[in-house]
Design a protein around this motif. Structure first.
Motif, PDB file in Angstrom:
ATOM      1  N   ARG A 193      -2.486  -8.232  -3.728  1.00  0.00           N
ATOM      2  CA  ARG A 193      -1.084  -8.021  -3.344  1.00  0.00           C
ATOM      3  C   ARG A 193      -0.593  -6.658  -3.806  1.00  0.00           C
ATOM      4  O   ARG A 193       0.134  -5.965  -3.080  1.00  0.00           O
ATOM      5  CB  ARG A 193      -0.200  -9.114  -3.945  1.00  0.00           C
ATOM      6  CG  ARG A 193      -0.341 -10.486  -3.317  1.00  0.00           C
ATOM      7  CD  ARG A 193       0.590 -11.468  -3.997  1.00  0.00           C
ATOM      8  NE  ARG A 193       1.994 -11.077  -3.831  1.00  0.00           N
ATOM      9  CZ  ARG A 193       2.971 -11.463  -4.654  1.00  0.00           C
ATOM     10  NH1 ARG A 193       2.698 -12.215  -5.708  1.00  0.00           N
ATOM     11  NH2 ARG A 193       4.213 -11.083  -4.434  1.00  0.00           N
ATOM     12  N   ILE A 194      -0.986  -6.270  -5.019  1.00  0.00           N
ATOM     13  CA  ILE A 194      -0.573  -4.967  -5.542  1.00  0.00           C
ATOM     14  C   ILE A 194      -1.148  -3.847  -4.682  1.00  0.00           C
ATOM     15  O   ILE A 194      -0.440  -2.903  -4.306  1.00  0.00           O
ATOM     16  CB  ILE A 194      -1.016  -4.814  -7.009  1.00  0.00           C
ATOM     17  CG1 ILE A 194      -0.223  -5.778  -7.895  1.00  0.00           C
ATOM     18  CG2 ILE A 194      -0.840  -3.374  -7.483  1.00  0.00           C
ATOM     19  CD1 ILE A 194      -0.695  -5.837  -9.331  1.00  0.00           C
ATOM     20  N   GLU A 195      -2.435  -3.939  -4.355  1.00  0.00           N
ATOM     21  CA  GLU A 195      -3.043  -2.907  -3.517  1.00  0.00           C
ATOM     22  C   GLU A 195      -2.348  -2.827  -2.159  1.00  0.00           C
ATOM     23  O   GLU A 195      -2.062  -1.726  -1.660  1.00  0.00           O
ATOM     24  CB  GLU A 195      -4.532  -3.175  -3.315  1.00  0.00           C
ATOM     25  CG  GLU A 195      -5.180  -2.173  -2.369  1.00  0.00           C
ATOM     26  CD  GLU A 195      -6.679  -2.337  -2.231  1.00  0.00           C
ATOM     27  OE1 GLU A 195      -7.244  -1.778  -1.266  1.00  0.00           O
ATOM     28  OE2 GLU A 195      -7.298  -3.001  -3.085  1.00  0.00           O
ATOM     29  N   ALA A 196      -2.077  -3.978  -1.566  1.00  0.00           N
ATOM     30  CA  ALA A 196      -1.423  -3.987  -0.254  1.00  0.00           C
ATOM     31  C   ALA A 196      -0.053  -3.318  -0.318  1.00  0.00           C
ATOM     32  O   ALA A 196       0.333  -2.563   0.588  1.00  0.00           O
ATOM     33  CB  ALA A 196      -1.293  -5.422   0.252  1.00  0.00           C
ATOM     34  N   ARG A 197       0.686  -3.575  -1.395  1.00  0.00           N
ATOM     35  CA  ARG A 197       2.014  -2.978  -1.543  1.00  0.00           C
ATOM     36  C   ARG A 197       1.920  -1.464  -1.743  1.00  0.00           C
ATOM     37  O   ARG A 197       2.658  -0.696  -1.105  1.00  0.00           O
ATOM     38  CB  ARG A 197       2.729  -3.622  -2.735  1.00  0.00           C
ATOM     39  CG  ARG A 197       4.109  -3.045  -3.038  1.00  0.00           C
ATOM     40  CD  ARG A 197       5.055  -3.242  -1.880  1.00  0.00           C
ATOM     41  NE  ARG A 197       6.408  -2.807  -2.217  1.00  0.00           N
ATOM     42  CZ  ARG A 197       7.385  -2.672  -1.332  1.00  0.00           C
ATOM     43  NH1 ARG A 197       7.164  -2.947  -0.053  1.00  0.00           N
ATOM     44  NH2 ARG A 197       8.584  -2.273  -1.709  1.00  0.00           N
ATOM     45  N   CYS A 198       1.012  -1.028  -2.608  1.00  0.00           N
ATOM     46  CA  CYS A 198       0.837   0.411  -2.846  1.00  0.00           C
ATOM     47  C   CYS A 198       0.450   1.127  -1.552  1.00  0.00           C
ATOM     48  O   CYS A 198       0.961   2.211  -1.241  1.00  0.00           O
ATOM     49  CB  CYS A 198      -0.219   0.648  -3.918  1.00  0.00           C
ATOM     50  SG  CYS A 198       0.250   0.106  -5.576  1.00  0.00           S
TER      51      CYS A 198
END
Length: 274
Positions: free
Chosen positions: A165-170
């Motif tokens: 989720r963090i990677e997708a947001r970044c």
């Protein structure tokens, strides 16, 4: 870079530098470049996982497929990627990886991660592990307890949110940065477009104005922070051979940023570079 420069100066090793193409066409181009520079005497290949200047993500798994059969150690400087990308050392195929956790992991300064693949541990001997791999955790000496606990809390925080989720947001925010800044004629994208070669960092070269001037005005007039950069750290050491000055600015988008801030950045740069 410092470790290889040290070994060259005091142990006489030979260090070969690769000039990364820009723009990069695909992963295969980078793997071919690496393979072309390997010799029977090559012992280690060392790359940044994500280039701190351009944001280029190196295809570590593809490079490992070339180095592992040749018994060449693959070392990864992952200062930028844990906490931004969903990093899996086994999937990357690296023999060793080190990271600075105060960056994208949001951990205390002075903390970090060191991974050494089990099958490579007999060949890699960090000074801090001189007395064995349990020397630090089993030592009765002074330790940075606050840093250790803070690092654990930072990892728990990221795990609670989910690395994917963090990677997708970044990535979503960095794509928004690209979309906006591409519309500004005096900015030229240096970061690859391909997802497998990019990250949460986006770098643009500036035409007609120094990056330091743009950086100062972004901060003074709009309270926006950016990274000023000229070229990779490799270029600073062998400027005559590989030198290329990009006069660029890097923009990093993390989970605490939002779309409104990206839009404000675009408006500020449009005004400054009008």
């Amino acid at each position: 870079m410092a470790c290889w420069q040290y070994l060259r100066q005091y142990r006489g090793i030979k260090v070969n530098y690769l000039k990364m193409p820009n723009p990069v066409k695909d992963s295969a181009q980078l793997v071919r470049l690496v393979e072309q520079h390997l010799t029977p005497r090559t012992r280690v290949c060392s790359f940044m996982h994500a280039d701190t200047i351009t944001g280029l993500q190196m295809p570590m798994a593809d490079i490992a497929a070339v180095t592992r059969p040749r018994d060449i150690l693959l070392v990864c400087d992952a200062a930028q990627t844990p906490g931004m990308l969903d990093v899996d050392v086994r999937r990357l195929g690296v023999d060793a990886m080190a990271s600075s956790s105060h960056k994208w992991l949001l951990a205390p300064k002075g903390t970090g991660i060191l991974y050494i693949r089990k099958q490579a541990q007999d060949r890699i001997h960090p000074l801090s592990l001189l007395k064995g791999y349990m020397a630090y955790s089993g030592s009765g000496g002074t330790r940075d307890v606050a840093g250790i606990l803070g690092h654990g809390v930072a990892i728990d925080f990221h795990n609670a949110l989910g690395k994917a989720r963090i990677e997708a947001r970044c990535r979503a925010l960095s794509m928004r940065v690209r979309g906006h800044l591409r519309q500004i004629p005096r900015l030229r994208l240096l970061t690859p477009d391909q997802p497998e070669l990019s990250s949460g960092m986006v770098t643009f070269a500036v035409d007609g104005m120094t990056n330091s001037e743009v950086h100062k005005r972004l901060w003074d007039e709009h309270s926006i922070a950016a990274k000023v950069a000229q070229g990779t750290y490799v270029y600073t050491e062998v400027q005559g051979e590989l030198g290329e000055s990009y006069n660029c600015l890097r923009f990093s988008t993390h989970i605490y940023n939002d779309e409104t801030q990206v839009d404000q950045l675009a408006e500020a740069l449009t005004s400054i570079l009008a």
